[in-house]
Design a protein around this motif. Sequence first.
Motif, PDB file in Angstrom:
ATOM      1  N   UNK A   9       0.238  -1.093  -0.091  1.00  0.00           N
ATOM      2  CA  UNK A   9      -0.314  -0.052  -0.437  1.00  0.00           C
ATOM      3  C   UNK A   9       0.545   1.383   0.196  1.00  0.00           C
ATOM      4  N   UNK A  10       1.764   1.399   1.092  1.00  0.00           N
ATOM      5  CA  UNK A  10       3.028   1.884   0.807  1.00  0.00           C
ATOM      6  C   UNK A  10       3.865   2.574  -0.385  1.00  0.00           C
ATOM      7  N   UNK A  11       3.699   1.315  -1.212  1.00  0.00           N
ATOM      8  CA  UNK A  11       4.407   1.394  -2.898  1.00  0.00           C
ATOM      9  C   UNK A  11       3.788   2.233  -3.617  1.00  0.00           C
ATOM     10  N   UNK A  12       2.148   1.940  -3.139  1.00  0.00           N
ATOM     11  CA  UNK A  12       1.480   2.290  -4.756  1.00  0.00           C
ATOM     12  C   UNK A  12       0.787   3.495  -4.198  1.00  0.00           C
ATOM     13  N   UNK A  13       1.023   4.242  -2.811  1.00  0.00           N
ATOM     14  CA  UNK A  13       1.097   5.348  -2.415  1.00  0.00           C
ATOM     15  C   UNK A  13       1.910   6.363  -3.000  1.00  0.00           C
ATOM     16  N   UNK A  14       3.230   5.728  -3.130  1.00  0.00           N
ATOM     17  CA  UNK A  14       4.732   6.623  -3.465  1.00  0.00           C
ATOM     18  C   UNK A  14       4.502   6.607  -4.693  1.00  0.00           C
ATOM     19  N   UNK A  15       4.516   5.165  -5.318  1.00  0.00           N
ATOM     20  CA  UNK A  15       4.096   5.503  -7.661  1.00  0.00           C
ATOM     21  C   UNK A  15       3.227   6.504  -7.573  1.00  0.00           C
ATOM     22  N   UNK A  16       1.935   6.480  -6.834  1.00  0.00           N
ATOM     23  CA  UNK A  16       1.181   7.676  -7.475  1.00  0.00           C
ATOM     24  C   UNK A  16       1.058   8.752  -6.868  1.00  0.00           C
ATOM     25  N   UNK A  17       1.783   9.176  -6.124  1.00  0.00           N
ATOM     26  CA  UNK A  17       2.711  10.690  -5.361  1.00  0.00           C
ATOM     27  C   UNK A  17       3.233  11.141  -6.607  1.00  0.00           C
TER      28      UNK A  17
END
Length: 148
Positions: free
Chosen positions: A27-35
């Motif tokens: 989830x954190x990796x996804x948030x970083x990618x979207x950000x």
Amino acid sequence: MKASHAAILGLVAVGAVQIAQKQRHQRQRNEIAVARIHQDWLTHLTTHPELAKLWAPEDIAPEQYVELLNANQQINGLGLRHRLGIVRDQQLPFLATYLMGREHCRRYWQRFGAFRGEEALGDQPEEHFNEVMNDAYVSHQEPKPADA
């Protein structure tokens, strides 16, 4: 309880913790990618004012819109750091106040703060972040003179 049952229960518990940790990290990796995608887009617009003009609301001059996009970048960066736990809840009001000390950040929040609130509905960490940002925004408002 037999030792074999206890060992199995221990392994199940360890496995459950590892699964939960992997899900959190994903989830954190996804948030970083979207950000990152969003920050790249904002950078592209701030460095290409002719493109920012295409996205600017009609009542905002393109040059002013670029300033608001920069404020959005700063606020989004703080929000991501908060979501990832790099900025703790105790630090957030100080950093929010620091950002709202900048005039372009206050103009951004005045214009788009309500939109961000609507966007965050149902996302408790994002709702909390917006509340803290709004409190910092309100604390920087000029007091209105009393009616005579």
